[in-house]
Design an enzyme around this catalytic site. Sequence first.
Site, short mmCIF file in Angstrom:
data_model
loop_
_atom_site.label_atom_id
_atom_site.label_comp_id
_atom_site.label_asym_id
_atom_site.label_seq_id
_atom_site.Cartn_x
_atom_site.Cartn_y
_atom_site.Cartn_z
N THR A 1 -2.68 13.01 8.25
CA THR A 1 -3.65 13.27 7.19
C THR A 1 -3.55 12.18 6.13
OG1 THR A 1 -3.51 15.65 7.56
CG2 THR A 1 -4.43 14.92 5.45
N GLY B 1 2.86 -1.60 1.80
CA GLY B 1 2.98 -2.90 2.41
C GLY B 1 4.03 -2.97 3.51
N THR B 2 5.11 -2.21 3.34
CA THR B 2 6.18 -2.21 4.35
C THR B 2 5.66 -1.68 5.68
OG1 THR B 2 8.03 -2.10 2.81
CG2 THR B 2 8.39 -1.17 4.99
N CYS C 1 13.53 -4.51 -3.22
CA CYS C 1 14.03 -3.88 -2.00
C CYS C 1 15.52 -4.13 -1.79
CB CYS C 1 13.25 -4.39 -0.79
SG CYS C 1 11.50 -3.98 -0.85
#
Length: 383
Positions: free
Chosen positions: A239, A72-73, A328
């Site tokens: 990748t 998400g970051t 966080c």
Amino acid sequence: MRKVIYLDNSATTMVLPEVAEAVREAMEKTYGNPSSLHSMGVEAERILRNAREEVAKLLGAQPEEVYFTSGGTEANNWALRGLAHALKRRGRHIITTAIEHASVLEACRRLEEEGFSVTYLPVDKQGIVRLESLERSLREDTILVSVMSVNNEVGSLQPLEEIAKIVASRSPALFHVDHVQGYGKIPLPLKKLRLAAVSLSAHKIHGPKGVGALYLRQGVRIEPFLVGGDQERNLRAGTENVPGIAGFGVAATLARKNLPDSVQRMAQLKIRLAEGLLEGIPGAHLNGPEPRAGAPHILNISFPGVKAEVLVHMLEEKGIYVSTSSACHSRRQEASHVLKALGLPSSHLEGAIRISLSRLTTEEEIEEAIRTIKECVEELRRL
């Protein structure tokens, strides 16, 4: 063994067995590079395609509108920075809110250093954006509005339909939503809201960490976040994390199949949790929206006279896991920027904990949590 009651699901969720099995198979059996032309590469590419379809279905999007990221970051950073730089010839003004996740706020601050202007909208005591502030803040050079669907600390649900209407009627700005906490829990009408971009994460829906996605509406132009390869349709080089993406796809499938029942059950358990703590602990104060009005899985509550960090560790010793704020920033000593934005007094800031549920949370766990939190708060207040 001591029984574990895990109530920190806004930080991360337990990986489901089916998800872990998909990750293991992708690492041990279908471990080819999806860019390779041989059969193992083709099989890895099939895993990506299937997962993309499942992630899109849960969101209500088309597979070709989903781009995989590291979480998400990254999705938030890419949305903010990629769209801002793609649109900078039209203007350099961005609007967001004071209670966004750090990955949005820090991306905005970096953009300010690069010459963009950012308006941070205030919220009310329930953590809801003040719409009149949005109306006043829109300008001719506004290019992007970014508002989260569900706040990760207090569970407030933003009035996205009203925000979308205001933006559409007054500005050509694009609308981005951080849907990390809402994905798999709160429906998001993409077309009705005319969303340009939506950020997602796997590990909030019992998927693996280190994988997420960015929804981009077809036709929306964005600058690549990573360069050096033609992966993700030339917009995100590198990748692909095939094992993580495989797990993400399975997690999305399971979330979609159990969505109505799991959301209703979480909401009921949260209401019971709130009632038990507010009625059983003198002075307990709910932070954010009323239990029935907020997200089904997040409860933030303060116990004045108690240090939240001490309470968290005391509960951990008894096998109950909660948090003080966003994971966080949970190791920092400063008060939560979200709770500050709600205008809470210092006693409420110091004694606030976040309790967050998942589809795996049981009624027995909630009752045990109520009893144990009550005991711990009483003990700490006696000290």
